[in-house]
Design an enzyme around this catalytic site. Structure first.
Site, PDB file in Angstrom:
ATOM      1  N   TYR A  49      38.585  40.224  37.236  1.00 33.76           N
ATOM      2  CA  TYR A  49      39.467  39.400  37.683  1.00 33.76           C
ATOM      3  C   TYR A  49      38.760  37.916  37.795  1.00 33.76           C
ATOM      4  O   TYR A  49      39.607  37.036  37.795  1.00 33.76           O
ATOM      5  CB  TYR A  49      39.935  39.798  39.095  1.00 33.76           C
ATOM      6  CG  TYR A  49      40.994  38.980  39.983  1.00 33.76           C
ATOM      7  CD1 TYR A  49      42.172  38.892  39.491  1.00 33.76           C
ATOM      8  CD2 TYR A  49      40.413  38.176  40.753  1.00 33.76           C
ATOM      9  CE1 TYR A  49      43.024  38.173  40.009  1.00 33.76           C
ATOM     10  CE2 TYR A  49      41.424  37.249  41.617  1.00 33.76           C
ATOM     11  CZ  TYR A  49      42.528  37.352  41.348  1.00 33.76           C
ATOM     12  OH  TYR A  49      43.429  36.372  42.124  1.00 33.76           O
TER      13      TYR A  49
ATOM     14  N   SER B 172      42.217  31.213  42.311  1.00 32.86           N
ATOM     15  CA  SER B 172      41.601  32.196  43.349  1.00 32.86           C
ATOM     16  C   SER B 172      40.468  31.596  43.979  1.00 32.86           C
ATOM     17  O   SER B 172      39.546  31.004  43.547  1.00 32.86           O
ATOM     18  CB  SER B 172      41.592  33.719  43.173  1.00 32.86           C
ATOM     19  OG  SER B 172      40.855  34.317  44.129  1.00 32.86           O
TER      20      SER B 172
END
Length: 247
Positions: free
Chosen positions: A140, A127
């Site tokens: 995350y 990400s």
């Protein structure tokens, strides 16, 4: 014909990546926790296998059923959004089990055959939070940062055997099921003390400007698989590309 196995194909990036490689003539094995035959037409001839990357038995069965795998794409992932202070450790462990340990377990399962053939590629989808950490996504971000370091180290380790290991770093995409896949109630993770801080952040997340499309990620995976220059990281989406260039 080359064979690619992709995890997390029930929606979003995984689904589009499966379709993209199929259009290029590849033999595609699309895996997901709960297989759905309606995602592809019968004419696609895309093979669907059940796979839970947090379950060692499920991993072993899927890899055995797949046969020789030329490319593994570790795309399966879940997210959690909220104040870290209010995020139960059970939620954090759940995120790491899929995003970090699931990726590692799948990678470990395919290494022997790729090493023996002295060929293959492993692509780990992380990400853009690894390029510029976002607020309210600490757990995350940590799970994806771990995979960044893991991939960088493994690329040297497996490169000696002709196996390429790459990273694809998608930008922000509000259409993806970021937290929904984790079955976590996000509203419970924003205590009253954080409400004023969180409100403008969630408003910004809702804006469609400069977001990443599923096709951006599929094309980045395609480049990562076929590029032989030794590049490690492939940003996907305008915002991720901008962050990568600025870092």
């Amino acid at each position: 014909m080359n064979t690619i196995l992709i995890t997390g194909c029930s929606s979003g990036y995984g689904l589009e990546t499966a379709r993209h490689f199929h259009r290029q003539g590849w033999n595609v094995i699309a895996t997901m926790r709960r297989p759905r035959s309606d995602l592809f037409s019968a004419a696609d001839r895309i093979r669907i296998l059940p796979l839970d990357v947090t379950d060692p038995e499920s991993i072993a069965e899927a890899v055995a059923a797949a046969g020789p795998i030329d490319v593994l794409v570790n795309n399966a992932g879940i997210g959690v959004v909220g104040a870290f202070e209010a995020t139960p450790m059970a939620h954090i462990r759940k995120v790491f089990e899929t995003n970090t340990f699931g990726t590692m377990a799948m990678t470990q399962a395919v290494i022997p055959q790729m090493r023996a053939r002295r060929s293959g590629a492993i692509v780990n989808v992380t990400s853009s939070v690894t390029l510029a950490p976002m607020p309210l996504a600490a757990a995350y971000t940590a799970s994806k940062q771990a995979i960044e370091g893991f991939t960088g180290s493994l690329s040297h380790e497996l490169g000696a055997f002709g196996v390429r290991v790459r990273l694809v770093e998608p930008g922000y995409a509000p259409t993806t099921r970021f937290a929904a896949n984790a079955d976590i109630d996000v509203t419970a993770l924003i205590p009253e003390a954080y409400a004023g801080f969180a409100a403008p952040i969630f408003e910004a997340y809702a804006q469609p400007a400069m977001t990443t499309k599923e096709s951006d990620v599929a094309e980045a995976v395609w480049r990562a698989v076929n590029d032989t220059t030794g590049e490690l990281r492939y940003a996907a989406g305008d915002d991720a590309v901008a962050l990568a260039q600025a870092s």
